[in-house]
Write an enzyme that holds these catalytic residues in place. Structure first.
Site, PDB file in Angstrom:
ATOM      1  N   ALA A 168     -71.508 -16.208  88.358  1.00 30.26           N
ATOM      2  CA  ALA A 168     -70.605 -16.443  89.651  1.00 30.26           C
ATOM      3  C   ALA A 168     -69.340 -16.489  89.821  1.00 30.26           C
ATOM      4  CB  ALA A 168     -71.269 -17.737  90.097  1.00 30.26           C
ATOM      5  N   SER A 178     -66.984 -14.048  89.227  1.00 31.51           N
ATOM      6  CA  SER A 178     -66.351 -12.901  89.643  1.00 31.51           C
ATOM      7  C   SER A 178     -67.296 -12.027  90.502  1.00 31.51           C
ATOM      8  CB  SER A 178     -65.880 -11.880  88.821  1.00 31.51           C
ATOM      9  OG  SER A 178     -66.952 -11.481  87.666  1.00 31.51           O
ATOM     10  N   GLY A 179     -66.722 -10.890  91.262  1.00 35.77           N
ATOM     11  CA  GLY A 179     -67.677  -9.898  91.916  1.00 35.77           C
ATOM     12  C   GLY A 179     -68.716 -10.615  92.822  1.00 35.77           C
ATOM     13  N   SER A 211     -81.049  -2.860  91.231  1.00 40.71           N
ATOM     14  CA  SER A 211     -80.019  -1.632  91.524  1.00 40.71           C
ATOM     15  C   SER A 211     -80.959  -0.459  91.855  1.00 40.71           C
ATOM     16  CB  SER A 211     -79.236  -1.311  90.427  1.00 40.71           C
ATOM     17  OG  SER A 211     -78.825   0.100  90.716  1.00 40.71           O
ATOM     18  N   TYR A 257     -79.292   0.584  81.015  1.00 41.76           N
ATOM     19  CA  TYR A 257     -79.116  -0.336  82.260  1.00 41.76           C
ATOM     20  C   TYR A 257     -80.364  -0.076  83.357  1.00 41.76           C
ATOM     21  CZ  TYR A 257     -76.587  -1.705  86.713  1.00 41.76           C
ATOM     22  OH  TYR A 257     -76.334  -2.491  87.997  1.00 41.76           O
TER      23      TYR A 257
END
Length: 352
Positions: free
Chosen positions: A132, A134-135, A260, A293
């Site tokens: 939490a 960044s981004g 994703s 990923y």
């Protein structure tokens, strides 16, 4: 109306006058709601006109917005040395009567986290967000905190986590935010985090599994597992298992797993259709960063679906979410080729 007269604002529209026993108030993010003291209930629509409103513009010079111990917004007039629960901007409200959208079309690629939470009061809710500092994780933590939630920023670097806490407090000094150490590349660290959180005797209403690595070179964690698989999936899997009982006791609660669309472009089964564990944590000679990923994101989706099946009867829901194609964050920082690709695509993608 009497309320506006108390605030020094004359009533100029009798049709907008509130019935006896009603009061006009505002939320922290500027939406007007109406309190019926006779029936002890609140509603967004004006009791006479049925209109929804929000305040426009900034607070007048010398005014500051605060929140009392019950989570109710009040206003301090430092010039005249007084406080009031009436927003001085109520004389300058604007109507908000959009055509009700199809639920599937309510939000789009331009929607922000603050817009999604508009009008929500999360006072009393506790959220844990991994990665939490960044981004996407930081924007989510900030948005939840600014709407009243107590937010734990679970970060690998406590220093960066504390910096993120200060940025949130800079926007609202009464935000309930705290940073705690969580390194998903260490199952021992995950266990220590869970124990430290439980020692606070807090409920847990929202667990957001957000942290991830992308495009990293092959390496093994201290637990002997390929790092992308462990950080993106296995660490979160273990964290949820350790906090499952707290989630159940806090129901209704939810787990959100940031996955994703790239989960569609891989497979984790062998030729006979069975799960191939060697694909999840491959040796160096069989490792490809993008494929690793994708596989970790597929694991996220499968895990979230099964978690929802098991825990939803106990009041804990789980959802996997795709945040957006090539959303511009720092996740691409591990290889200059990805950084170049994301930089070229940035004008056409969603910002933080």
């Amino acid at each position: 109306m009497a309320a506006l007269k108390y605030a020094g604002l004359e009533d100029t529209d009798s049709e907008e006058e509130l019935p006896p026993g009603w009061e006009e108030r505002t939320t922290k993010d500027g939406w007007v709601y109406y309190a019926n003291h006779l029936e002890e209930k609140t509603q967004w629509e004006h009791p006479k006109s049925g209109k929804r409103k929000r305040v426009a513009g900034d607070l007048p010079y010398g005014w500051e917005q605060e929140t009392d111990e019950n989570g109710q917004v009040y206003f301090v007039d430092h010039i005249n040395k007084r406080t009031t629960y009436l927003d001085p901007r109520l004389a300058f409200t604007v109507e908000d009567n959009p055509v009700k959208p199809n639920p599937r079309q309510k939000y789009d690629g331009n929607s922000t986290a603050m817009e999604i939470l508009q009008g929500c009061d999360l006072s009393g809710k506790v959220a844990v967000i991994t990665g939490a500092n960044s981004g996407i994780g930081f924007e989510t933590a900030k948005s939840l905190a600014l709407h009243g939630a107590c937010v734990i920023l679970a970060c690998r670097s406590l220093a960066r986590g504390n910096d993120a806490v200060q940025r949130i407090l800079g926007e609202w000094h009464k935000a309930k935010v705290e940073a705690m150490t969580l390194d998903l590349a260490s199952l021992q660290s995950v266990q220590h985090f869970a124990e430290a959180f439980k020692s606070k005797n807090l409920p847990l209403h929202i667990l957001l599994c957000n942290a991830a690595v992308f495009g990293v070179p092959w390496s093994l964690t201290e637990d002997g597992l390929e790092s992308t698989f462990q950080v993106n999936h296995l660490g979160h899997f273990y964290l949820v298992q350790l906090l499952e009982e707290v989630l159940r006791q806090s129901s209704p609660a939810r787990v959100v797993v940031v996955s994703s669309e790239s989960h569609r472009f891989t497979e984790i089964k062998d030729s006979s259709g069975k799960l191939d564990f060697s694909l999840l944590s491959p040796p160096k000679k069989e490792y490809w960063a993008m494929l690793a990923y994708n596989r970790s994101k597929l694991c996220n989706v499968l895990f979230s679906n099964e978690l929802n099946r098991r825990l939803s009867p106990h009041g804990v829901t789980s959802n996997a979410v795709h945040p957006g194609n090539m959303i511009y964050s720092s996740i691409h920082r591990n290889w200059w080729v990805y950084t170049l690709l994301f930089t070229l695509a940035r004008p056409f993608t969603k910002s933080m």
